[in-house]
Design an enzyme around this catalytic site. Structure first.
Site, short mmCIF file in Angstrom:
data_model
loop_
_atom_site.label_atom_id
_atom_site.label_comp_id
_atom_site.label_asym_id
_atom_site.label_seq_id
_atom_site.Cartn_x
_atom_site.Cartn_y
_atom_site.Cartn_z
N LYS A 252 12.53 -46.11 -16.99
CA LYS A 252 11.66 -44.94 -16.86
C LYS A 252 10.19 -45.30 -17.08
CE LYS A 252 14.65 -41.91 -15.62
NZ LYS A 252 14.65 -41.48 -14.19
N TYR B 24 17.49 -47.46 -20.31
CA TYR B 24 16.94 -46.24 -19.69
C TYR B 24 15.43 -46.14 -19.94
CZ TYR B 24 16.86 -41.26 -18.37
OH TYR B 24 16.60 -40.06 -17.76
#
Length: 253
Positions: free
Chosen positions: A158, A154
């Site tokens: 991002k 993640y």
């Protein structure tokens, strides 16, 4: 008259959480909104709210990792509403785990939904925006881009969204299109509650503990993020381009 009167927006992951709040906030500001989400039931509930606000919406049960589905949904939005002004790349999933437990499948899934999804949607949307000489692309990053335990996949996507956004800003600015990213901190959504449960934590207790670490003394709500997205989508933000704006209740970045 709202700040987005006459504009048309396409919001991914709009069936709940930040995406739903963004779609509703844009409708409040006068935009017509297309909702793209694999959760068509959630999207339908949002559309009903948009109808009550007196605006118009469309629902697409769209998998953002499918080039054909994305292209069809964006083209139909532009055809039905006559234009496409705003793209919000919000669709996302989490598959949290420590690196030694992280599977290749969980890595690939997160990469596909967040990064490939943003790429496919942006590429499809920009063709309409370039023709009309106007556009706003807002993508969702996260404070996790700065690094976060148990989120190697993640955090990587991002951070990737931030580089992707800055590059779009450079390439598309001359066509009247701006590209910016919003990086939320701790926002209370079903995703954050589910993340707490996976860690064996009580979601309400996790929220209370998070609030203690945030300078403003509270956790964020989806509407906090939606408000910033709406500003970036407006004409008021025409000179804001290639920026990463942290919405985290305190300084980050």
């Amino acid at each position: 008259m709202g700040r987005l009167e006459g504009r048309v927006a396409f919001v991914t992951g709009a069936g709940r959480g930040i995406g739903a709040a963004t779609a509703l906030r844009m409708a409040e500001e006068g935009a017509r909104v297309a909702l793209a989400d694999i959760d068509s039931e959630g999207s339908q509930q949002v559309i009903e709210e948009i109808d009550r606000l007196g605006s118009q919406g469309l629902v697409f049960p769209c998998d953002v990792t499918s080039q054909a589905a994305v292209q069809a949904a964006i083209d139909e939005t532009a055809q039905r509403f006559g234009r496409l002004d705003i793209l919000v790349n919000n669709a996302g999933v989490i598959r949290d785990n420590m690196l030694f437990k992280l599977s290749e499948e969980d890595w690939d899934t997160v990469m596909a939904v967040h990064l490939k999804g943003a790429f496919l949607c942006s590429r499809a949307a920009q063709s309409h925006m370039v023709k009309q000489g106007y556009g706003r692309i807002i993508s969702l990053s996260s404070t996790s881009a700065l690094g976060n335990r148990g989120q190697a996949n993640y955090a990587a996507v991002k951070a990737g969204i931030q580089g992707f956004t800055r590059t779009l800003a450079i390439e598309l600015g001359k066509f009247g299109i701006t590209a910016n990213a919003v990086a939320p901190g701790y926002i209370v959504t079903e995703m954050t509650r589910a993340s707490a449960r996976r860690q064996g934590l009580d979601p309400e207790q996790a929220i209370a503990e998070a609030a203690k670490r945030i300078p403003v003394g509270r956790v964020g709500q989806p509407r906090d993020v939606a408000n910033v997205i709406c500003f970036l989508a407006s004409d008021e933000a025409s000179f804001v381009n290639g920026q990463i704006i942290y919405v985290a209740g305190g300084p980050r970045g």
